[in-house]
Each structure stands twice: as structure tokens, then as C-alpha cells.
Design an enzyme around this catalytic site. Structure first.
Site, short mmCIF file in Angstrom:
data_model
loop_
_atom_site.label_atom_id
_atom_site.label_comp_id
_atom_site.label_asym_id
_atom_site.label_seq_id
_atom_site.Cartn_x
_atom_site.Cartn_y
_atom_site.Cartn_z
N ARG A 120 -67.95 -6.40 -6.77
CA ARG A 120 -69.17 -6.18 -5.35
C ARG A 120 -67.36 -5.74 -4.41
O ARG A 120 -66.97 -5.40 -4.73
CB ARG A 120 -68.34 -7.80 -5.64
CG ARG A 120 -69.13 -8.22 -3.79
CD ARG A 120 -68.22 -7.95 -2.94
NE ARG A 120 -68.25 -9.40 -1.48
CZ ARG A 120 -67.75 -9.04 -0.36
NH1 ARG A 120 -66.52 -8.56 -0.71
NH2 ARG A 120 -68.37 -9.53 0.30
N THR B 228 -58.35 -4.99 1.92
CA THR B 228 -58.41 -6.19 1.38
C THR B 228 -58.37 -6.47 -0.58
O THR B 228 -58.96 -5.55 -0.95
CB THR B 228 -59.87 -6.72 2.12
OG1 THR B 228 -60.25 -7.74 1.67
CG2 THR B 228 -61.20 -6.01 1.52
N THR C 152 -63.46 -8.95 9.45
CA THR C 152 -63.27 -10.05 8.47
C THR C 152 -64.37 -11.23 8.32
O THR C 152 -65.30 -11.58 9.54
CB THR C 152 -62.00 -10.77 8.86
OG1 THR C 152 -61.13 -11.45 7.72
CG2 THR C 152 -61.29 -11.80 9.50
N GLY C 153 -64.65 -11.80 6.98
CA GLY C 153 -65.44 -12.60 6.67
C GLY C 153 -66.32 -12.59 5.57
O GLY C 153 -65.81 -11.39 5.01
C1 SD4 Z 1 -65.12 -9.07 2.25
N1 SD4 Z 1 -64.82 -8.85 4.46
O1 SD4 Z 1 -64.76 -8.31 1.43
C2 SD4 Z 1 -64.42 -9.02 3.17
C3 SD4 Z 1 -63.54 -10.60 2.97
C4 SD4 Z 1 -62.72 -11.05 3.48
O2 SD4 Z 1 -60.58 -11.69 3.55
O3 SD4 Z 1 -62.44 -11.18 4.76
N2 SD4 Z 1 -61.34 -11.28 2.86
O4 SD4 Z 1 -66.38 -9.11 2.44
#
Ligand code: SD4
Length: 337
Positions: free
Chosen positions: A224, A214, A247-248
Site C-alpha cells: 500500500r 512517512t 497528512t491523514g
Molecule cells: C498515508 N498520509 O500514508 C499518510 C498517513 C499519515 O502519518 O499521515 N501518517 O496515508
């Protein structure tokens, strides 16, 4: 393109679209939901190997992974090569090249990978290298460590032959310029815009591996890091039991060690679907949970090849390639209000 458009378009492009099953212990199911549950149970319970599942709508990525598996490759090669497809896809603005930057305009990548032996590797805050998942694999295989961060991760990647390149595409730069007009210095929580690619595969020997990659939350604070590169949160594989990827909003996944939790729930006897639902319920049922403001989704597979997926809000989906069918399955979700 927003995820809801992907989902609508899926049926038009010949990609199968099924609907996920419904939460145990949630609100009473409508007859429509009962029908959907029945349709999906069969989708989730065919246990033929090999199989690949991935978060969101990534049929090219799952196709690549299945190609690797059909050619006799192992699950580890499959998840790496599958994730690489999305990392190289500049149009996907959440992974690899073309990923949306942090609030300072830097594209910073997080990724991890885990194999059937429980070996794992991870990179966090990696810049200028498209294939973060492959660097994570090198960390796993060529170092005594699990995680490398920032400049050290980049130097390691370069030492392994990865070519640095500018990951900020014109489209992502334009989006960042627009964001800067208001520049709200907090994570933007858009429940349709979490597009991390997590992939799990079982090869024909029945061995499981997983990967996750990601660019993290768009316009995040510099430095972060989310859940995606954190073993146990963004991804966990236990070859005796199964695997899960998330995800999320990563902060919420980390607080509940989500993927490890799902695998442990499967160890205790829950199906992948039940385990994903329970892990989401741990988030939404916290006192003062503000779950209406963020999305989290899990996908999981068990050793038998049964799969599950579940999210807080609508429009999360899983792509699954099994029995010659590469299909997008819309997940069931908690927040039906
Ligand atoms: C995050 N879980 O950096 C990831 C965000 C995500 O597509 O799912 N982005 O918190």
C-alpha cells in the site's frame, strides 16, 4: 505519546501554542471561537521571511530547517534537513527509522520533495533506508524520473551511498506483535495517529520548497502507498503562488488531489487558511462521506508568507518557525459535533 498530550505539554515546555482560525461557511462561531480566530489571524498573517511550517509537533525539525535558512541555505536544503530530523528520531513511530510496519512486519517508507522550479522527486515503498526524503531528492536531481519504487528505489539509494539498516525498532516490533493478536486486516483509522511529517519553507529570497516523509498508515496492506509521495496529493509547490502539504488518510487526499487543490485555490485568490478549509470541505461534503472515521489535515503557505492549517478533526497541529518564534499552532477543524 498521543498528540493531545503533546499539545497539552507544549505550553509547559515553553513552546508557544496558538489556535487556528475558523472555517468560512461553517457553523456560527461562538464568542470563544471568535477570540481564537482573532488571536490566530495575527499568527497567520505576519509575513516575515524566512519561515518554516510543518505538520504536527516537530519543533526540533523546524528548528533545524530554520538553522539552515538563517545560515543562508535555501528552502530546499531546509525542508530536506528538517524532515531528516524526524526520520532519524526512532521515537517517532510514523516516519523513517522506528516507523510502524505494515501488517506483515515490513517498514515501508514513502517520501517526496519539490523545489522552486517545480522539479520533484519521490520514493514509494522504500525499505531499509532511513532518509527517504534524501533519496527522493536524489531521484529529483540525479535521474530523469520523478518516482522510484520498492527494490529499485532501494538499489538506487545504495548506489548513491545510503547505508541499508533495519528500520523496525523493538518498540515498533512490540506494537506490531500486539496488533497481530487481533490483526484486523484493514487500515486502522485512529484520528489522533496520523503523523506524517510535511514541511514547507520560504527562504530569504522568497523561494518556496516542500517535502513530505512517512511510514504511512500503521499495519497497512503490504504494497500500500498513500498520498505522501504523490506530487499534487501529499505535496505541491508552485513558487509563484504557494505550497501545501497533507497528512491523514492518504486515500482521501489522493481522491481529491488535495495539495494541488489547495495551491490552485490560492491561485484563485483564497488565503492559505481559506484554501485549506475548502479542500477539507471537498472531502467531508462528498455524498456518503464517512469523514467521522478518518482524519485529514492540510498546512499551506502563500508567496507572501501567510500560512494556514485545517483538519477534519481536533488535535491536528502545525509547527511554525518565523520571527524567532518556534511554536505549535493547534489547527482549527471541521467536526465540532
Ligand atoms: C498515508 N498520509 O500514508 C499518510 C498517513 C499519515 O502519518 O499521515 N501518517 O496515508
Amino acid at each position: 505519546m498521543k498528540r493531545r498530550h503533546f499539545i497539552k505539554n507544549a505550553s509547559l515546555t515553553g513552546v508557544g501554542l496558538a489556535v487556528g482560525s475558523t472555517l468560512v461557511g461553517c457553523a456560527e462561531k461562538t464568542s470563544e471561537e471568535k477570540k481564537a480566530t482573532a488571536a490566530t489571524s495575527s499568527t497567520h498573517s505576519k509575513a516575515t521571511l524566512p519561515l518554516v511550517i510543518a505538520t504536527w509537533h516537530v519543533i526540533d525539525a523546524t528548528a533545524k530547517a530554520m538553522e539552515v535558512l538563517q545560515a543562508g541555505g535555501n528552502a530546499l536544503d531546509a525542508v530536506e534537513q528538517g524532515c531528516m530530523v524526524e526520520e532519524a528520531n526512532e521515537k517517532g513511530q510514523s516516519v523513517g527509522k522506528g516507523g510502524l510496519p505494515d501488517r506483515d512486519g515490513n517498514v515501508t517508507l514513502d517520501a517526496c520533495i519539490m523545489d522552486k522550479h517545480g522539479n520533484c522527486g519521490s520514493v514509494v515503498y522504500l525499505q531499509s533506508i532511513t532518509h527517504a526524503v534524501s533519496v527522493a531528492r536524489k531521484v529529483m536531481e540525479d535521474t530523469p524520473h520523478v518516482m522510484l519504487a520498492g527494490e529499485g528505489a532501494k538499489q538506487f539509494a545504495v548506489s548513491k551511498g545510503f547505508e541499508p539498516e533495519d528500520l523496525l525498532t523493538e518498540a515498533s516490533k512490540d506494537a506490531w506483535e500486539k496488533w497481530k493478536v487481533e490483526a484486523k486486516y484493514k487500515p486502522i483509522i485512529n484520528i489522533e495517529n496520523h503523523d506524517t511529517i510535511g514541511m514547507l519553507a520560504i527562504d530569504k529570497n522568497g523561494d518556496i520548497s516542500g517535502a513530505c516523509t512517512t511510514s504511512g498508515l500503521a499495519y497497512k496492506m503490504g504494497g500500500r502507498v498513500g498520498d505522501s509521495p504523490i506530487i499534487g496529493s501529499g505535496l505541491f509547490v508552485d513558487n509563484e503562488i504557494g505550497a501545501c502539504v497533507a497528512t491523514g488518510l492518504g486515500e482521501e487526499v489522493v481522491k481529491t488531489v488535495g495539495s494541488f487543490l489547495v495551491v490552485e485555490l490560492m491561485r484563485q485568490g483564497k488565503s492559505p487558511q481559506e484554501a485549506c478549509e475548502e479542500a477539507i470541505s471537498r472531502i467531508v461534503n462528498k455524498p456518503n462521506s464517512n469523514y467521522k472515521d478518518f482524519q485529514v489535515g492540510y498546512i499551506a503557505v502563500n508567496k507572501k508568507g501567510e500560512t494556514g492549517s485545517y483538519s477534519i478533526h481536533q488535535w491536528f497541529s502545525m509547527t511554525k518557525f518565523q520571527n524567532g518564534v518556534n511554536e505549535q499552532i493547534q489547527s482549527d477543524y471541521f467536526n465540532k459535533a
